[in-house]
Design a protein around this motif. Structure first.
Motif, PDB file in Angstrom:
ATOM      1  N   ILE A  43      -5.120   3.262 -10.209  1.00  0.00           N
ATOM      2  CA  ILE A  43      -3.984   2.835  -9.385  1.00  0.00           C
ATOM      3  C   ILE A  43      -3.058   1.973 -10.236  1.00  0.00           C
ATOM      4  O   ILE A  43      -3.506   1.006 -10.856  1.00  0.00           O
ATOM      5  N   ILE A  44      -1.808   2.351 -10.276  1.00  0.00           N
ATOM      6  CA  ILE A  44      -0.785   1.539 -10.933  1.00  0.00           C
ATOM      7  C   ILE A  44      -0.167   0.645  -9.862  1.00  0.00           C
ATOM      8  O   ILE A  44       0.474   1.141  -8.932  1.00  0.00           O
ATOM      9  N   HIS A  45      -0.417  -0.643  -9.961  1.00  0.00           N
ATOM     10  CA  HIS A  45       0.161  -1.575  -8.984  1.00  0.00           C
ATOM     11  C   HIS A  45       1.644  -1.749  -9.291  1.00  0.00           C
ATOM     12  O   HIS A  45       2.016  -2.239 -10.360  1.00  0.00           O
ATOM     13  N   ALA A  46       2.484  -1.313  -8.374  1.00  0.00           N
ATOM     14  CA  ALA A  46       3.935  -1.352  -8.586  1.00  0.00           C
ATOM     15  C   ALA A  46       4.512  -2.660  -8.066  1.00  0.00           C
ATOM     16  O   ALA A  46       4.270  -3.048  -6.915  1.00  0.00           O
ATOM     17  N   LYS A  74       1.813   3.518 -19.695  1.00  0.00           N
ATOM     18  CA  LYS A  74       3.117   3.017 -19.260  1.00  0.00           C
ATOM     19  C   LYS A  74       3.742   4.049 -18.333  1.00  0.00           C
ATOM     20  O   LYS A  74       3.815   5.224 -18.665  1.00  0.00           O
ATOM     21  N   SER A  75       4.170   3.560 -17.192  1.00  0.00           N
ATOM     22  CA  SER A  75       4.757   4.463 -16.202  1.00  0.00           C
ATOM     23  C   SER A  75       6.211   4.088 -15.952  1.00  0.00           C
ATOM     24  O   SER A  75       6.605   2.929 -16.088  1.00  0.00           O
ATOM     25  N   VAL A  76       6.995   5.088 -15.596  1.00  0.00           N
ATOM     26  CA  VAL A  76       8.384   4.876 -15.191  1.00  0.00           C
ATOM     27  C   VAL A  76       8.459   5.152 -13.698  1.00  0.00           C
ATOM     28  O   VAL A  76       8.145   6.255 -13.240  1.00  0.00           O
ATOM     29  N   LEU A  77       8.852   4.128 -12.939  1.00  0.00           N
ATOM     30  CA  LEU A  77       8.915   4.219 -11.485  1.00  0.00           C
ATOM     31  C   LEU A  77      10.373   4.232 -11.030  1.00  0.00           C
ATOM     32  O   LEU A  77      11.285   3.958 -11.814  1.00  0.00           O
ATOM     33  N   PRO A  78      10.638   4.558  -9.769  1.00  0.00           N
ATOM     34  CA  PRO A  78      12.021   4.565  -9.278  1.00  0.00           C
ATOM     35  C   PRO A  78      12.683   3.196  -9.389  1.00  0.00           C
ATOM     36  O   PRO A  78      12.013   2.172  -9.565  1.00  0.00           O
ATOM     37  N   GLU A  79      13.999   3.183  -9.279  1.00  0.00           N
ATOM     38  CA  GLU A  79      14.750   1.929  -9.324  1.00  0.00           C
ATOM     39  C   GLU A  79      14.267   1.004  -8.210  1.00  0.00           C
ATOM     40  O   GLU A  79      14.089   1.411  -7.068  1.00  0.00           O
ATOM     41  N   GLY A  80      14.066  -0.252  -8.558  1.00  0.00           N
ATOM     42  CA  GLY A  80      13.548  -1.216  -7.593  1.00  0.00           C
ATOM     43  C   GLY A  80      12.053  -1.470  -7.737  1.00  0.00           C
ATOM     44  O   GLY A  80      11.503  -2.310  -7.025  1.00  0.00           O
ATOM     45  N   TYR A  81      11.417  -0.747  -8.675  1.00  0.00           N
ATOM     46  CA  TYR A  81       9.985  -0.927  -8.896  1.00  0.00           C
ATOM     47  C   TYR A  81       9.716  -0.940 -10.401  1.00  0.00           C
ATOM     48  O   TYR A  81      10.469  -0.359 -11.187  1.00  0.00           O
ATOM     49  N   GLY A  95       0.799  -1.225   0.000  1.00  0.00           N
ATOM     50  CA  GLY A  95       0.000   0.000   0.000  1.00  0.00           C
ATOM     51  C   GLY A  95       0.825   1.264   0.000  1.00  0.00           C
ATOM     52  O   GLY A  95       0.270   2.370   0.013  1.00  0.00           O
ATOM     53  N   ASN A  96       2.154   1.139   0.007  1.00  0.00           N
ATOM     54  CA  ASN A  96       3.015   2.319  -0.019  1.00  0.00           C
ATOM     55  C   ASN A  96       2.874   3.059  -1.346  1.00  0.00           C
ATOM     56  O   ASN A  96       2.823   2.439  -2.412  1.00  0.00           O
ATOM     57  N   ILE A  97       2.829   4.379  -1.305  1.00  0.00           N
ATOM     58  CA  ILE A  97       2.763   5.190  -2.521  1.00  0.00           C
ATOM     59  C   ILE A  97       4.161   5.312  -3.119  1.00  0.00           C
ATOM     60  O   ILE A  97       5.118   5.667  -2.426  1.00  0.00           O
ATOM     61  N   ILE A  98       4.285   4.997  -4.404  1.00  0.00           N
ATOM     62  CA  ILE A  98       5.565   5.049  -5.112  1.00  0.00           C
ATOM     63  C   ILE A  98       5.535   6.216  -6.091  1.00  0.00           C
ATOM     64  O   ILE A  98       4.548   6.414  -6.801  1.00  0.00           O
ATOM     65  N   GLN A  99       6.601   6.983  -6.112  1.00  0.00           N
ATOM     66  CA  GLN A  99       6.660   8.140  -7.001  1.00  0.00           C
ATOM     67  C   GLN A  99       6.608   7.723  -8.475  1.00  0.00           C
ATOM     68  O   GLN A  99       7.306   6.803  -8.892  1.00  0.00           O
ATOM     69  N   ILE A 100       5.787   8.393  -9.242  1.00  0.00           N
ATOM     70  CA  ILE A 100       5.733   8.165 -10.685  1.00  0.00           C
ATOM     71  C   ILE A 100       6.660   9.173 -11.356  1.00  0.00           C
ATOM     72  O   ILE A 100       6.411  10.381 -11.323  1.00  0.00           O
TER      73      ILE A 100
END
Length: 336
Positions: free
Chosen positions: A165-168, A133-140, A103-108
């Motif tokens: 919601i983009i499930h990361a 298509k989204s680009v997420l931080p490294e590790g996601y 449930g943590n919010i990840i920066q897009i």
């Protein structure tokens, strides 16, 4: 019974009302009108309140419209007496939010929709079909999309809601990959007494599966690829992680005198990104049974001594019993 009411004033014919996006009912409709003697005037009532309304009419048709308080008024003069297509489209302001399995919010970092890059995570979009298509931080990375608490796909989206919601997926790692043996105190005694010539040793491959946060990834399949570097023979085994993220293979008949390349694979899931880890073990140095025969702690020597003493005591007990039995037997014959 259509949710939006077309009320005609000067109109010869209105026909072919079509819902262009059935998965988003009434969000994008198309119909045709036919003017009456070059004159066209009708009112379109909107039964709901979308964020915005877009009207699409042919650019070469002298048709104007105004939108006010949920009503679209169309007015045209000198309009050709032909079928004129008109589209009414809902425009939504859609908020895109990325969350992981906790449930943590990840920066897009970047959002690309139908090939267009957006600098905001709350773009205005027409109701319709999109590839997101989204680009997420490294590790996601992007797992799948959720609309109205329902999974809708990995990339394909029908815009019919104000939030997506983009499930990361979270990175996974294999930690502590190693080879252990079946060595026991008995096998240690055999080796010490040189009684294990030609005996096959069995080994295990084990390790831990963890996520980016260090939490165990439980109940997941891990595949182990083992290649004998001396013979080139390769085989694959599989195992499963327990509640602590630990995995361990069944006993493997590896030779302690061969070198091996061992790779553990995790194929990933909806929540986790795939990962792998490789180690190379070199002959007896890496596959030496544990406990190691060199540098042994004192309690191993003590165990050997106690075992020898126990064997001697048992032998003495048996010897005394046999001696007593022989003496008793002789006494019996003398009395006769």
């Amino acid at each position: 019974n259509y949710p939006r009411v077309l009320r005609t004033s000067i109109l010869k014919r209105l026909f072919n009302i079509t819902d262009l996006v059935p998965r988003a009912p009434y969000g994008r409709i198309k119909f045709f009108v036919r003017p009456l003697n070059g004159r066209l005037y009708f009112v379109y009532n909107i039964s709901h309140k979308p964020y915005k309304i877009k009207v699409i009419v042919p650019p070469d048709v002298n048709l104007t419209y105004t939108i006010q308080d949920g009503i679209i008024i169309f007015n045209g003069t000198n309009v050709p007496d032909t079928d004129i297509p008109i589209e009414i489209v809902d425009v939504l302001k859609v908020l895109f939010v990325a969350r992981d399995y906790l449930g943590n919010i990840i920066q897009i970092r970047k959002l690309v929709i139908n090939g267009t890059e957006y600098t905001t995570t709350e773009p205005e979009l027409d109701v319709g079909y999109y590839i997101v298509k989204s680009v997420l931080p490294e590790g996601y990375d992007q797992g799948y999309l959720i609309v109205n608490n329902k999974r809708v796909g990995k990339y394909e989206l029908v815009v019919n809601s104000s939030q997506v919601i983009i499930h990361a997926r979270v990175a996974s790692f294999i930690k502590g990959l190693k080879v252990t043996s079946t060595a026991s105190f008995l096998s240690f005694l055999k080796k010490l007494l040189k009684l294990n010539a030609g005996e096959v040793s069995y080994y295990f491959v084990e390790g831990y599966l963890r996520d980016l946060y260090g939490y165990p990834i439980l109940c997941q399949r891990v595949y182990i690829n083992i290649t004998n570097l001396d013979t080139g023979q390769t085989f694959i085994v599989e195992t499963e992680t327990d509640v602590s993220g630990h995995f361990k293979t069944e006993p493997l008949p590896l030779s302690p005198y061969s070198s091996y390349n061992i790779t553990a694979y995790y194929l990933g899931s909806d929540d986790f990104i795939p990962c792998e880890e490789t180690i190379e073990v070199k002959g007896e140095e890496a596959l030496a049974p544990t406990p190691a025969p060199t540098g042994m702690p004192w309690h191993y020597y003590l165990a050997v001594i106690l075992s020898v003493v126990a064997v001697i005591l048992v032998g003495l007990y048996v010897y005394k019993g046999m001696k007593k039995a022989i003496i008793e037997h002789k006494k019996y014959w003398v009395r006769l």
